[in-house]
Design an enzyme around this catalytic site. Structure first.
Site, PDB file in Angstrom:
ATOM      1  N   SER A 126     -24.002  -7.964  30.184  1.00 15.03           N
ATOM      2  CA  SER A 126     -24.882  -7.072  29.426  1.00 15.03           C
ATOM      3  C   SER A 126     -24.291  -6.868  28.037  1.00 15.03           C
ATOM      4  O   SER A 126     -23.466  -7.671  27.579  1.00 15.03           O
ATOM      5  CB  SER A 126     -25.056  -5.731  30.164  1.00 15.03           C
ATOM      6  OG  SER A 126     -26.088  -4.953  29.573  1.00 15.03           O
ATOM      7  N   ASN A 127     -24.694  -5.817  27.343  1.00 14.78           N
ATOM      8  CA  ASN A 127     -24.136  -5.490  26.038  1.00 14.78           C
ATOM      9  C   ASN A 127     -24.168  -3.980  25.835  1.00 14.78           C
ATOM     10  O   ASN A 127     -24.596  -3.233  26.723  1.00 14.78           O
ATOM     11  CB  ASN A 127     -24.884  -6.233  24.920  1.00 14.78           C
ATOM     12  CG  ASN A 127     -26.358  -5.894  24.888  1.00 14.78           C
ATOM     13  OD1 ASN A 127     -26.753  -4.737  24.710  1.00 14.78           O
ATOM     14  ND2 ASN A 127     -27.205  -6.901  25.066  1.00 14.78           N
TER      15      ASN A 127
END
Length: 228
Positions: free
Chosen positions: A25-26
């Protein structure tokens, strides 16, 4: 100009699972998209917020229809179903660009291997995937975001052309500096002709209405071009 239109804002990150407990993810919080949807409540006939798994406070909005998604594929499907005639789509999300090719069905144990190798495959390019559907719609305006660490305006302009957008909002992001998750940001709004307008630095709560103001001022020309 917006009063007869539907606003669709896509916001936050996505998750691509490595195994049942780990994912790619981020650091996107979803705040920018949430602020855009909130600023649109008084301007549009209806507002839909499609939110990925960012901060919980930015995943729902009173007064707007909300739809939660998790993976990039989920987000692409929800966005394709949401757009229609007389619609402004703002793709403020930060979907994961890659997913594990073969996610594990159970937790990968550290004792199983000295070195873990992940084979990654590209996820759906959401805006590019919408091009065939968008060509059959009337008065659909598409706005993308480009979060970059280098060559900001060059990369943003290339993305806008490749994804056939009306505008792209370019902003720099770094882990320890302005960008993901921060309350203050600056964006560069670029149109199809290559004109760039700097908006900010502003709090995201101020940035959102300022961006909508700029898009609304260009709406007569956009609608005339789309209907010609």
């Amino acid at each position: 100009m917006f009063q007869t239109m539907r606003l669709v804002v896509v916001s936050g990150p996505t998750r691509e699972w490595i195994d049942p407990v780990r994912y790619i993810s981020n650091a996107s919080s979803g705040r920018t998209g949430w602020e855009l949807a909130r600023a649109g409540l008084s301007r549009f006939a209806s507002v839909l917020l499609i939110s990925g798994p960012g901060e919980e406070q930015f995943r729902a909005l009173h007064g707007a229809e909300t739809r939660r998604v998790e993976t990039t594929a989920d987000m692409a499907e929800a966005t394709a179903a949401a757009i229609g005639d007389d619609c402004l789509l703002i793709m403020a999300a930060a979907p994961a660009d890659f997913r594990p090719s073969n996610p594990a069905s159970s937790k990968i144990k550290k004792t199983q291997t000295d070195m873990l190798r992940l084979d990654l495959a590209p996820t759906t390019d959401i805006l590019r995937s919408l091009i065939p559907r968008a060509s059959g719609l009337q008065n659909l305006i598409r706005v993308g975001f480009a979060a970059e660490t280098d060559n900001l305006l060059e990369y943003a302009a290339a993305k806008m052309k490749a994804k056939d957008l009306d505008f792209i909002c370019a902003n720099e992001v770094f882990r320890d500096q302005q960008g993901f998750g921060d309350r203050v940001n600056t964006i560069f709004l670029i149109d199809r002709a290559g004109n760039s307008k700097t908006i900010g630095p502003l709090k995201k709560s101020e940035l959102a209405p300022a961006l909508l103001d700029q898009i609304e001022s260009a709406m007569p020309q956009l609608l005339q071009r789309n209907n010609s």
